[in-house]
Design an enzyme around this catalytic site. Structure first.
Site, PDB file in Angstrom:
ATOM      1  N   ASP A   1       0.854  -1.184   0.000  1.00  0.00           N
ATOM      2  CA  ASP A   1       0.000   0.000   0.000  1.00  0.00           C
ATOM      3  C   ASP A   1       0.886   1.227   0.000  1.00  0.00           C
ATOM      4  OD1 ASP A   1      -2.067   1.730   0.116  1.00  0.00           O
ATOM      5  OD2 ASP A   1      -2.864   1.039   2.028  1.00  0.00           O
TER       6      ASP A   1
ATOM      7  N   TRP B   1       5.153  -4.323   8.805  1.00  0.00           N
ATOM      8  CA  TRP B   1       4.308  -5.503   8.926  1.00  0.00           C
ATOM      9  C   TRP B   1       4.713  -6.528   7.878  1.00  0.00           C
ATOM     10  CZ3 TRP B   1       0.162  -7.557   5.831  1.00  0.00           C
ATOM     11  CH2 TRP B   1      -0.043  -6.883   4.617  1.00  0.00           C
TER      12      TRP B   1
ATOM     13  N   ASP C   1       8.880   0.495   4.641  1.00  0.00           N
ATOM     14  CA  ASP C   1       8.779   1.792   3.987  1.00  0.00           C
ATOM     15  C   ASP C   1      10.146   2.454   3.924  1.00  0.00           C
ATOM     16  OD1 ASP C   1       6.098   1.580   3.616  1.00  0.00           O
ATOM     17  OD2 ASP C   1       5.536   2.736   5.387  1.00  0.00           O
TER      18      ASP C   1
ATOM     19  N   ASN D   1      -1.512  -2.394   6.463  1.00  0.00           N
ATOM     20  CA  ASN D   1      -0.746  -1.589   5.515  1.00  0.00           C
ATOM     21  C   ASN D   1      -1.220  -0.147   5.410  1.00  0.00           C
ATOM     22  OD1 ASN D   1      -3.027  -1.588   3.894  1.00  0.00           O
ATOM     23  ND2 ASN D   1      -2.260  -3.067   2.408  1.00  0.00           N
ATOM     24  N   ASP D   2      -2.189   0.268   6.236  1.00  0.00           N
ATOM     25  CA  ASP D   2      -2.659   1.661   6.220  1.00  0.00           C
ATOM     26  C   ASP D   2      -1.738   2.593   7.002  1.00  0.00           C
ATOM     27  OD1 ASP D   2      -4.982   1.352   4.735  1.00  0.00           O
ATOM     28  OD2 ASP D   2      -6.119   0.689   6.477  1.00  0.00           O
TER      29      ASP D   2
END
Lengths: 182, 380
Positions: free
Chosen positions: A84, A109, A128, A156-157
């Site tokens: 995401d 995650w 990230d 993934n938010d």
């Protein structure tokens, strides 16, 4: 060397290196708290449209690794089944490396994606890349294994630029870290 | 003859002079003390440029850009937003970095905007740990009749910062280990959703400090069928949809929350339909529930959005109608009261479609262009 052999060698080497540097308790603790992930950005139809060639202006790429098929600059690439965010492959990095001058988040995650080449499930760490403002290229959102934000280790938010020098989100990677349950 | 001509010219010049009055410079518009109920505040997170977020105040029934765009406030770095009609203020929990896009010192604040002048009324520095990520309606919550604002923190340690909006200062930070979000309940309490499927409730005292804390038993399976981070709140009950189309009602009217019997959004005729989207559920001012639904639901489709909105009598658990959307939707909002109620659907092209509800009649797509309008707040 196919993908599985490469992964086995990598994880074996990485485990030895980590074991050399830290105690077992420290390693397990790190895994437990550093459950990995990726950040942001929604909307399947839009994200797929904007990242699968049209609009991204990123030429097709390949990993160059036998058994790792697909284009890492495309949202359809098999490793991205739970990603995401902006694909680092379109931002100066690769599927498993951050762009120059950014910093990879140590905390994130993990999810599982099936490799169409060998039919095996692999554990993916969606780290990230942080420290520069949004890359803005190749937005991609797929949600296999994703669970709500109140289950951070499976979400993934969240902007996973935590534990880094600063929290500014640039793009997302999908690093192979192990074989999943088959 | 000559004199006549001169007289006419003098007359015309005098008339022109009388008709022209120069405009004053420095005029600035002001919005009404109380916005019309059907107006909306649309939070554009600006995901490609996260420091350039904004909340735009819009009249969705106007038919051109000038009429729709009433004003805006800024909202830096995937901010969280709340509006108090009672206090006539907007609240933006946002983040700044001293070196902009390359970092530096992080400062988190709650910026308080006067809703009429759209000028900053105050700024409260809060602990630099608020969660950032995709928008969720319950990241912040107004508590105690809008006396306090709760802001969810994630570092990844979890807590909630309580801001006293009367004293204009941070009142406390409440640990919520293993649990996240701010769902107002009772008089001055909030509930958080826990990773194991239980709920944690923290009660505040009159100063906004922790008074008591409690947890429920496990109420749902967070892996097999988790509840969304959004609920239709009606008559003191929060109706949470689950990934697999069930609804878990939580009574939030009292200081201690409790679960009621769950029910299903679907019948045997609707197999495969599931809720989904960024904001997949909303309530209107009448208390009816709106769920964004898609067919062929499966693992990983919970953010897909949907082609229809299903309307429910929440207390009865009964579907009233299916609204087939003009465009595929990814997030919902509502505004208005009485017979002037509207539903908003952020569509897959990132436009915002307007519908009359409860009928579901398509009105128009907003002319105001927005980059990523994921969160829509009614002025009612």
């Amino acid at each position: 060397m196919n993908l599985l052999e490469k992964l086995n060698r990598f994880t074996e080497g990485a485990s030895r290196e980590i074991a050399r540097r830290s105690s077992r308790r420290g390693f397990i603790g790190m895994l437990g708290t550093a459950l990995a992930g990726s950040a942001m950005l929604p909307l399947l139809p839009v994200a797929r449209a904007s990242s699968s060639g049209g609009g991204s202006d990123v030429p097709a790429q390949t990993t160059g690794i036998p058994g790792d098929p697909g284009d890492p600059s495309s949202c359809d690439y098999w490793r991205y089944c739970g990603i995401d965010g902006f694909l680092c492959s379109c931002c100066g990095g690769t599927a498993n490396a951050c762009p120059p001058g950014t910093e990879m988040s140590p905390v994130t995650w993990v999810g599982t994606c099936r490799n169409p080449a060998d039919g095996l499930n692999y554990v993916i760490s969606y780290n990230d890349c942080c420290g520069k403002s949004s890359c803005g290229r190749c937005l991609c959102n797929r949600n296999d294994d994703d669970r709500p934000v109140y289950r951070p280790s499976a979400n993934n938010d969240i902007n996973w630029c935590v534990g880094t020098s600063n929290n500014i989100y640039n793009c997302s990677t999908a690093v192979l870290i192990g074989l999943g349950s088959q | 003859m000559f004199l006549t001509r001169v007289a006419v010219l003098v007359l015309l010049a005098t008339m022109a002079q009388a008709e022209f009055s120069p405009e004053a410079t420095g005029r600035i518009e002001v919005l009404p003390e109380s916005y019309p109920d059907h107006w909306v505040m649309i939070h554009d997170f600006s995901f490609d440029h996260m420091f350039e977020g904004e909340v735009v105040i819009i009249d969705p029934l106007a038919d051109n850009v000038g009429g729709q765009f009433k004003g805006m406030i800024t909202a830096s770095f995937i901010a969280s937003y709340a509006h108090s009609k009672k206090r006539n203020e907007h609240y933006v929990a946002e983040t700044f970095f001293s070196r902009g896009g390359r970092g530096g010192t992080r400062t988190d604040v709650v910026t308080i905007w006067n809703a009429s002048t759209l000028k900053v009324a105050d700024e409260i520095v809060i602990p630099a740990k608020r969660i950032t990520g995709m928008p969720k309606p319950i990241t912040t919550g107004l508590l105690g009749e809008d006396r306090f604002l709760g802001i969810y923190n994630f570092t990844p340690g979890q807590s909630v910062t309580i801001v006293d909006l009367e004293k204009r200062e941070v009142a406390s930070e409440i640990p919520t280990s293993g649990c996240g979000f701010v769902i107002p309940n009772g008089k001055t309490s909030f509930t958080s959703i826990c990773a194991n499927g239980s709920l944690m409730t923290n009660q505040l005292d009159q100063q906004g400090n922790l008074k008591a804390s409690s947890r429920t038993e496990i109420l749902f399976d967070p892996e097999a069928d988790p509840i969304f981070e959004a609920a239709a709140i009606s008559a003191g009950v929060a109706y949470f949809p689950t990934f697999n189309s069930r609804v878990l009602p939580i009574d939030i009217s009292a200081e201690e929350v409790s679960a009621k019997a769950s029910w299903s959004l679907t019948s045997s005729e609707d197999t495969g339909w599931r809720p989904g989207g960024l904001v997949p559920v909303m309530t209107d001012s009448s208390g009816l529930g709106y769920f964004l639904m898609h067919a062929d639901g499966a693992e990983g489709t919970h953010k897909n959005g949907g082609s229809e909105v299903w309307l429910y009598d929440l207390a009865a658990g009964r579907r009233l109608s299916r609204i087939v959307l003009e465009n595929w939707g990814i997030a919902l909002g509502t505004s208005g009261t009485g017979d002037n109620q509207l539903m908003f659907v952020t569509n897959a092209e990132l436009g915002v479609d307007v519908y009359r509800i409860p009928e579901g009649e398509y009105v128009q797509t907003l002319k105001v262009a927005l980059a990523t309008p994921f969160s829509i707040h009614g002025a009612h």
